[in-house]
Design a protein around this motif. Structure first.
Motif, PDB file in Angstrom:
ATOM      1  N   LEU B  16       3.306  13.194  10.844  1.00 34.19           N
ATOM      2  CA  LEU B  16       4.349  14.215  10.919  1.00 34.19           C
ATOM      3  C   LEU B  16       5.605  13.812  10.157  1.00 34.19           C
ATOM      4  N   LEU B  17       6.033  12.568  10.359  1.00 33.49           N
ATOM      5  CA  LEU B  17       7.326  12.142   9.834  1.00 33.49           C
ATOM      6  C   LEU B  17       7.506  12.375   8.336  1.00 33.49           C
ATOM      7  N   PRO B  18       6.509  12.042   7.508  1.00 37.63           N
ATOM      8  CA  PRO B  18       6.709  12.280   6.066  1.00 37.63           C
ATOM      9  C   PRO B  18       6.918  13.762   5.745  1.00 37.63           C
ATOM     10  N   LEU B  19       6.213  14.628   6.466  1.00 35.79           N
ATOM     11  CA  LEU B  19       6.364  16.058   6.219  1.00 35.79           C
ATOM     12  C   LEU B  19       7.767  16.531   6.607  1.00 35.79           C
ATOM     13  N   ILE B  20       8.209  16.078   7.776  1.00 40.02           N
ATOM     14  CA  ILE B  20       9.550  16.441   8.240  1.00 40.02           C
ATOM     15  C   ILE B  20      10.603  15.876   7.297  1.00 40.02           C
ATOM     16  N   SER B  21      10.354  14.668   6.852  1.00 41.59           N
ATOM     17  CA  SER B  21      11.262  14.001   5.922  1.00 41.59           C
ATOM     18  C   SER B  21      11.553  14.859   4.697  1.00 41.59           C
ATOM     19  N   GLY B  28      18.767  19.335   3.570  1.00 40.51           N
ATOM     20  CA  GLY B  28      19.864  18.711   4.283  1.00 40.51           C
ATOM     21  C   GLY B  28      19.669  18.850   5.785  1.00 40.51           C
ATOM     22  N   TYR B  29      20.532  18.184   6.536  1.00 40.11           N
ATOM     23  CA  TYR B  29      20.352  18.217   7.986  1.00 40.11           C
ATOM     24  C   TYR B  29      20.622  19.608   8.553  1.00 40.11           C
ATOM     25  N   GLU B  30      21.719  20.210   8.164  1.00 35.03           N
ATOM     26  CA  GLU B  30      22.046  21.528   8.722  1.00 35.03           C
ATOM     27  C   GLU B  30      21.113  22.618   8.189  1.00 35.03           C
ATOM     28  N   GLY B  31      20.623  22.433   6.976  1.00 33.59           N
ATOM     29  CA  GLY B  31      19.759  23.456   6.379  1.00 33.59           C
ATOM     30  C   GLY B  31      18.311  23.382   6.840  1.00 33.59           C
ATOM     31  N   ALA B  32      17.951  22.267   7.437  1.00 34.61           N
ATOM     32  CA  ALA B  32      16.571  22.099   7.903  1.00 34.61           C
ATOM     33  C   ALA B  32      16.420  22.771   9.265  1.00 34.61           C
ATOM     34  N   THR B  33      15.863  23.962   9.276  1.00 34.33           N
ATOM     35  CA  THR B  33      15.706  24.684  10.535  1.00 34.33           C
ATOM     36  C   THR B  33      14.364  24.349  11.178  1.00 34.33           C
ATOM     37  N   LEU B  34      14.283  24.582  12.464  1.00 34.44           N
ATOM     38  CA  LEU B  34      13.029  24.364  13.181  1.00 34.44           C
ATOM     39  C   LEU B  34      11.910  25.212  12.583  1.00 34.44           C
ATOM     40  N   ALA B  35      12.262  26.385  12.104  1.00 37.47           N
ATOM     41  CA  ALA B  35      11.260  27.257  11.488  1.00 37.47           C
ATOM     42  C   ALA B  35      10.683  26.606  10.232  1.00 37.47           C
ATOM     43  N   LEU B  36      11.547  26.015   9.402  1.00 37.61           N
ATOM     44  CA  LEU B  36      11.083  25.335   8.189  1.00 37.61           C
ATOM     45  C   LEU B  36      10.230  24.124   8.546  1.00 37.61           C
ATOM     46  N   ILE B  37      10.676  23.364   9.531  1.00 38.63           N
ATOM     47  CA  ILE B  37       9.929  22.178   9.947  1.00 38.63           C
ATOM     48  C   ILE B  37       8.570  22.585  10.509  1.00 38.63           C
ATOM     49  N   GLY B  38       8.578  23.670  11.278  1.00 38.42           N
ATOM     50  CA  GLY B  38       7.317  24.175  11.810  1.00 38.42           C
ATOM     51  C   GLY B  38       6.356  24.580  10.712  1.00 38.42           C
ATOM     52  N   LYS B  39       6.896  25.250   9.711  1.00 42.35           N
ATOM     53  CA  LYS B  39       6.048  25.683   8.595  1.00 42.35           C
ATOM     54  C   LYS B  39       5.500  24.478   7.821  1.00 42.35           C
TER      55      LYS B  39
END
Lengths: 191, 191
Positions: B16-21, B28-39
DNA sequence: TGGAGACTGTACCGATCGGTACAGAGAGTC
DNA sequence: GACTCTCTGTACCGATCGGTACAGTCTCCA
């Protein structure tokens, strides 16, 4: 059904941009919310959208344009027309140090270049750096350097400034920025 | 009232971590939404919060820790123990070039250092750069440089890498990164 | 065979996002 | 005084934010 008294502040567009600029600088494009911008300027959405009908994107574009203009007038122009390269480079270094408050202030163009909003502002970002690069390389050519060396050193100077801002902020140590500027100046006209 | 079939993917935290990375890297931190991470991970919020009960902040902290670990193992360790400084620096340069994909990839630690989220992760950010700085300065000392020169050159190398990533992305020209790495390597052991 | 526990999607929460609509207030102009 | 135009706050919009709750499904082990 508002009944209330509406204070009239009469804001000038020109006074607004620097305030908005600092919000984008410290929060990035996506992190700069209308609420933050409203707080920083003391203006409600009504006024904000009166001055910038296209909203946040327009604010950022105009802030970038203002920054570009400041560098054009205070840095690039002198680089292009000076007939004393060493003096021109010393002036540039001093101007950069002043603009970035000796490393306390971050480069908004660099911040945007790194973020996802780069796609929206890519031409403005690219233009800013390539005009700086051209102007500086021109100065170095006049100092007797070949075109390729001039361009290489000029890119090196630009990236040194950007990297110094990143590292100074990361280490919370502005001395890094000052030292980098000294090194950069020495390298530009070496040998 | 879900009735449906729930597919079981059996995700490994380590995968998971590399994908989230990459999501944090490009938004960026603020631009990374849960929706994007989920996708990006193919996981719903349920799974995401199962692995990271403290949410987005924990994800970012663990991604930073993983990056830190990668550099510790692949870059810092060799810098500290090598008895051939020139080779150690060549290895570091090659490793950095590989990690940042010759300038196509951005440095997440640098991105966070510039943003507002720096306040949350300041100790991790500072630690990453200062440990790199220490390890590299140690190598340079072993090459015969004085402590102060070693530390100055080492900071210069770090900031060159960061600045090269910014400028390469701003100009959309990865050759800038490659050239900066060449210059950096030459400068580290010069004279 | 029947828990137990890890993993999953999804409905839902209050808050906030960027943006719109609009009416009120002030300053001029006739 | 009535009209215009600029500037203002605010109520409101649908969408999305990060986060919670929970029921369903799987694997494993007794």
């Amino acid at each position: 059904m508002a009944k209330g008294t509406i204070a009239r502040t009469v804001s000038e567009r020109a006074d607004l941009l620097p305030l908005i600029s600092e919000v984008f600088r410290s929060h990035g494009y996506e992190g700069a919310t209308l609420a933050l911008i409203g707080k920083a300027t003391g203006l409600g959405k009504g006024s904000l959208y009166h001055f910038f009908p296209d909203g946040k994107a327009q604010m950022a574009a105009e802030v970038l344009a203002e920054i570009d203009h400041w560098f054009e007038v205070n840095i690039f122009a002198a680089l292009r027309k000076s007939d004393d390269p060493a003096q021109a480079i010393a002036d540039m270094t001093a101007g950069v140090d002043r603009y970035f408050r000796s490393g306390h202030r971050v480069c908004l163009v660099g911040v945007i270049a790194l973020g996802a909003s780069r796609d929206i502002f890519s031409s403005q970002v690219q233009d800013y750096f390539s005009r700086w690069n051209d102007a500086l390389a021109q100065t170095l050519r006049r100092a007797g350097l070949s075109t390729s060396v001039a361009r290489r050193r000029s890119a090196d100077a630009l990236l040194t400034i950007q990297g110094a801002l990143v590292l100074a902020r990361a280490l919370d140590d502005t001395k890094v920025f000052g030292q980098a500027l000294v090194d950069m100046k020495a390298r530009l006209l070496a040998k």
